[in-house]
Design a protein around this motif. Sequence first.
Motif, PDB file in Angstrom:
ATOM      1  N   ALA A 105      -7.056  31.178 -28.941  1.00  0.00           N
ATOM      2  CA  ALA A 105      -6.921  29.833 -29.523  1.00  0.00           C
ATOM      3  C   ALA A 105      -5.549  29.248 -29.194  1.00  0.00           C
ATOM      4  O   ALA A 105      -5.439  28.050 -28.892  1.00  0.00           O
ATOM      5  N   ALA A 106      -4.523  30.077 -29.244  1.00  0.00           N
ATOM      6  CA  ALA A 106      -3.166  29.602 -28.930  1.00  0.00           C
ATOM      7  C   ALA A 106      -3.080  29.143 -27.474  1.00  0.00           C
ATOM      8  O   ALA A 106      -2.465  28.111 -27.166  1.00  0.00           O
ATOM      9  N   ILE A 107      -3.696  29.898 -26.572  1.00  0.00           N
ATOM     10  CA  ILE A 107      -3.690  29.515 -25.159  1.00  0.00           C
ATOM     11  C   ILE A 107      -4.400  28.182 -24.963  1.00  0.00           C
ATOM     12  O   ILE A 107      -3.911  27.288 -24.251  1.00  0.00           O
ATOM     13  N   MET A 108      -5.547  28.018 -25.608  1.00  0.00           N
ATOM     14  CA  MET A 108      -6.293  26.771 -25.448  1.00  0.00           C
ATOM     15  C   MET A 108      -5.561  25.592 -26.088  1.00  0.00           C
ATOM     16  O   MET A 108      -5.623  24.464 -25.577  1.00  0.00           O
ATOM     17  N   LEU A 109      -4.847  25.837 -27.168  1.00  0.00           N
ATOM     18  CA  LEU A 109      -4.005  24.782 -27.742  1.00  0.00           C
ATOM     19  C   LEU A 109      -2.917  24.394 -26.736  1.00  0.00           C
ATOM     20  O   LEU A 109      -2.642  23.203 -26.535  1.00  0.00           O
ATOM     21  N   GLY A 110      -2.310  25.400 -26.118  1.00  0.00           N
ATOM     22  CA  GLY A 110      -1.290  25.125 -25.114  1.00  0.00           C
ATOM     23  C   GLY A 110      -1.842  24.320 -23.956  1.00  0.00           C
ATOM     24  O   GLY A 110      -1.233  23.342 -23.506  1.00  0.00           O
ATOM     25  N   GLN A 111      -3.006  24.697 -23.462  1.00  0.00           N
ATOM     26  CA  GLN A 111      -3.611  23.981 -22.345  1.00  0.00           C
ATOM     27  C   GLN A 111      -3.996  22.554 -22.735  1.00  0.00           C
ATOM     28  O   GLN A 111      -3.881  21.631 -21.914  1.00  0.00           O
ATOM     29  N   SER A 112      -4.440  22.372 -23.965  1.00  0.00           N
ATOM     30  CA  SER A 112      -4.792  21.027 -24.436  1.00  0.00           C
ATOM     31  C   SER A 112      -3.559  20.136 -24.474  1.00  0.00           C
ATOM     32  O   SER A 112      -3.603  18.973 -24.043  1.00  0.00           O
ATOM     33  N   TYR A 113      -2.460  20.684 -24.976  1.00  0.00           N
ATOM     34  CA  TYR A 113      -1.224  19.889 -25.015  1.00  0.00           C
ATOM     35  C   TYR A 113      -0.675  19.633 -23.614  1.00  0.00           C
ATOM     36  O   TYR A 113      -0.129  18.554 -23.349  1.00  0.00           O
ATOM     37  N   LEU A 114      -0.844  20.591 -22.708  1.00  0.00           N
ATOM     38  CA  LEU A 114      -0.432  20.357 -21.323  1.00  0.00           C
ATOM     39  C   LEU A 114      -1.256  19.227 -20.704  1.00  0.00           C
ATOM     40  O   LEU A 114      -0.725  18.388 -19.971  1.00  0.00           O
ATOM     41  N   ALA A 115      -2.539  19.203 -21.015  1.00  0.00           N
ATOM     42  CA  ALA A 115      -3.403  18.140 -20.496  1.00  0.00           C
ATOM     43  C   ALA A 115      -2.982  16.777 -21.030  1.00  0.00           C
ATOM     44  O   ALA A 115      -3.156  15.758 -20.361  1.00  0.00           O
ATOM     45  N   LEU A 116      -2.424  16.767 -22.233  1.00  0.00           N
ATOM     46  CA  LEU A 116      -1.928  15.526 -22.832  1.00  0.00           C
ATOM     47  C   LEU A 116      -0.487  15.222 -22.410  1.00  0.00           C
ATOM     48  O   LEU A 116       0.118  14.279 -22.920  1.00  0.00           O
ATOM     49  N   GLU A 117       0.041  16.044 -21.500  1.00  0.00           N
ATOM     50  CA  GLU A 117       1.418  15.904 -21.012  1.00  0.00           C
ATOM     51  C   GLU A 117       2.427  15.991 -22.154  1.00  0.00           C
ATOM     52  O   GLU A 117       3.379  15.221 -22.230  1.00  0.00           O
ATOM     53  N   GLN A 118       2.196  16.972 -23.025  1.00  0.00           N
ATOM     54  CA  GLN A 118       3.117  17.277 -24.115  1.00  0.00           C
ATOM     55  C   GLN A 118       3.536  18.744 -23.996  1.00  0.00           C
ATOM     56  O   GLN A 118       3.166  19.585 -24.821  1.00  0.00           O
ATOM     57  N   PRO A 119       4.310  19.070 -22.944  1.00  0.00           N
ATOM     58  CA  PRO A 119       4.619  20.470 -22.649  1.00  0.00           C
ATOM     59  C   PRO A 119       5.425  21.184 -23.730  1.00  0.00           C
ATOM     60  O   PRO A 119       5.299  22.394 -23.896  1.00  0.00           O
ATOM     61  N   LYS A 120       6.265  20.457 -24.458  1.00  0.00           N
ATOM     62  CA  LYS A 120       7.069  21.120 -25.503  1.00  0.00           C
ATOM     63  C   LYS A 120       6.174  21.655 -26.619  1.00  0.00           C
ATOM     64  O   LYS A 120       6.401  22.754 -27.141  1.00  0.00           O
ATOM     65  N   LYS A 121       5.153  20.870 -26.990  1.00  0.00           N
ATOM     66  CA  LYS A 121       4.200  21.358 -27.991  1.00  0.00           C
ATOM     67  C   LYS A 121       3.373  22.504 -27.416  1.00  0.00           C
ATOM     68  O   LYS A 121       3.059  23.475 -28.108  1.00  0.00           O
ATOM     69  N   ALA A 122       3.032  22.392 -26.131  1.00  0.00           N
ATOM     70  CA  ALA A 122       2.277  23.463 -25.479  1.00  0.00           C
ATOM     71  C   ALA A 122       3.052  24.777 -25.524  1.00  0.00           C
ATOM     72  O   ALA A 122       2.478  25.846 -25.779  1.00  0.00           O
ATOM     73  N   LEU A 123       4.360  24.699 -25.289  1.00  0.00           N
ATOM     74  CA  LEU A 123       5.179  25.909 -25.257  1.00  0.00           C
ATOM     75  C   LEU A 123       5.175  26.662 -26.586  1.00  0.00           C
ATOM     76  O   LEU A 123       5.219  27.895 -26.603  1.00  0.00           O
ATOM     77  N   VAL A 124       5.110  25.939 -27.673  1.00  0.00           N
ATOM     78  CA  VAL A 124       5.082  26.588 -28.992  1.00  0.00           C
ATOM     79  C   VAL A 124       3.913  27.566 -29.064  1.00  0.00           C
ATOM     80  O   VAL A 124       4.065  28.723 -29.493  1.00  0.00           O
ATOM     81  N   TYR A 125       2.757  27.129 -28.616  1.00  0.00           N
ATOM     82  CA  TYR A 125       1.551  27.967 -28.700  1.00  0.00           C
ATOM     83  C   TYR A 125       1.484  29.001 -27.584  1.00  0.00           C
ATOM     84  O   TYR A 125       1.062  30.145 -27.807  1.00  0.00           O
ATOM     85  N   LEU A 126       1.905  28.627 -26.393  1.00  0.00           N
ATOM     86  CA  LEU A 126       1.858  29.578 -25.281  1.00  0.00           C
ATOM     87  C   LEU A 126       2.824  30.737 -25.509  1.00  0.00           C
ATOM     88  O   LEU A 126       2.506  31.893 -25.203  1.00  0.00           O
ATOM     89  N   LEU A 127       3.992  30.448 -26.061  1.00  0.00           N
ATOM     90  CA  LEU A 127       4.947  31.519 -26.368  1.00  0.00           C
ATOM     91  C   LEU A 127       4.428  32.408 -27.489  1.00  0.00           C
ATOM     92  O   LEU A 127       4.635  33.629 -27.473  1.00  0.00           O
ATOM     93  N   THR A 128       3.748  31.808 -28.454  1.00  0.00           N
ATOM     94  CA  THR A 128       3.125  32.595 -29.527  1.00  0.00           C
ATOM     95  C   THR A 128       2.075  33.531 -28.947  1.00  0.00           C
ATOM     96  O   THR A 128       2.019  34.719 -29.306  1.00  0.00           O
ATOM     97  N   ALA A 129       1.253  33.012 -28.044  1.00  0.00           N
ATOM     98  CA  ALA A 129       0.233  33.846 -27.405  1.00  0.00           C
ATOM     99  C   ALA A 129       0.873  34.970 -26.602  1.00  0.00           C
ATOM    100  O   ALA A 129       0.389  36.110 -26.610  1.00  0.00           O
ATOM    101  N   PHE A 130       1.973  34.661 -25.933  1.00  0.00           N
ATOM    102  CA  PHE A 130       2.639  35.663 -25.092  1.00  0.00           C
ATOM    103  C   PHE A 130       3.232  36.790 -25.937  1.00  0.00           C
ATOM    104  O   PHE A 130       3.276  37.940 -25.498  1.00  0.00           O
ATOM    105  N   GLN A 131       3.660  36.464 -27.132  1.00  0.00           N
ATOM    106  CA  GLN A 131       4.158  37.498 -28.036  1.00  0.00           C
ATOM    107  C   GLN A 131       3.054  38.486 -28.403  1.00  0.00           C
ATOM    108  O   GLN A 131       3.322  39.658 -28.691  1.00  0.00           O
ATOM    109  N   LEU A 132       1.813  38.011 -28.375  1.00  0.00           N
ATOM    110  CA  LEU A 132       0.670  38.868 -28.702  1.00  0.00           C
ATOM    111  C   LEU A 132       0.228  39.717 -27.521  1.00  0.00           C
ATOM    112  O   LEU A 132      -0.421  40.745 -27.692  1.00  0.00           O
TER     113      LEU A 132
END
Length: 226
Positions: A105-132
């Motif tokens: 879910a975190a990865i898909m949230l990140g990808q959704s925000y990337l699609a909206l060109e909001q990379p800073k919000k995407a990073l919050v979720y992608l980094l959370t996923a990476f911690q897992l």
Amino acid sequence: MDRNQKAFQLWEQGQPTEAIELLFKEIDTHPENMDSYYNLATMLMLAQKYEDAKAVLTLANEKKANQSNILYAFGNLYYQTADYSQSIYYFSQVFKQSETVKKDAAIMLGQSYLALEQPKKALVYLLTAFQLDETDSELALLLGNAFLQTEAFKEAYTYYDLTSKLNQENNEAWFKKGLMGMVLGNEKETIEADFQKSQELNPGYYQQNLTKLEEIEAFLQANRQE
């Protein structure tokens, strides 16, 4: 073999119509089995029958509200139809309530925000996923791309480098690592080796992206002149 397993077997054998019909029968027989709704909706999305998939998921949600797998499927549906605000809504619910698919879910949230060109919000979720899961090479590549969008070139390089170590066959990672190496002023031999590796792995990708090399070179030249 139950009907869900048989349906996937039919799908893999190139019989999508039969697979979908079988899952409809399974739902008629066992209307409380959420897995059948999820599998059917997934197949309908693969067949690009998005309205039918939405109808199946809506019915499932009416039977049992807020099931994680159904909410996740809703998220996928809206992501695939480029309704990213809605995909974020559903993936956020899954992210909050399910530890089992929290990373996905975190990865898909990140990808959704990337699609909206909001990379800073995407990073919050992608980094959370990476911690897992710090061994996921595709996730590391996504992080590189997100950092690149924020022009955090050093961090982008770090994740492209990591991707190339986790998966040495990822030509995109090698190419973008070379690009970031140019921006950061890394040793010429290292940069050339990265580009050479990318070209060996996928000559077509390398040729298609040569304009990016030219853009970087022009960018660096302009900065030197300033």
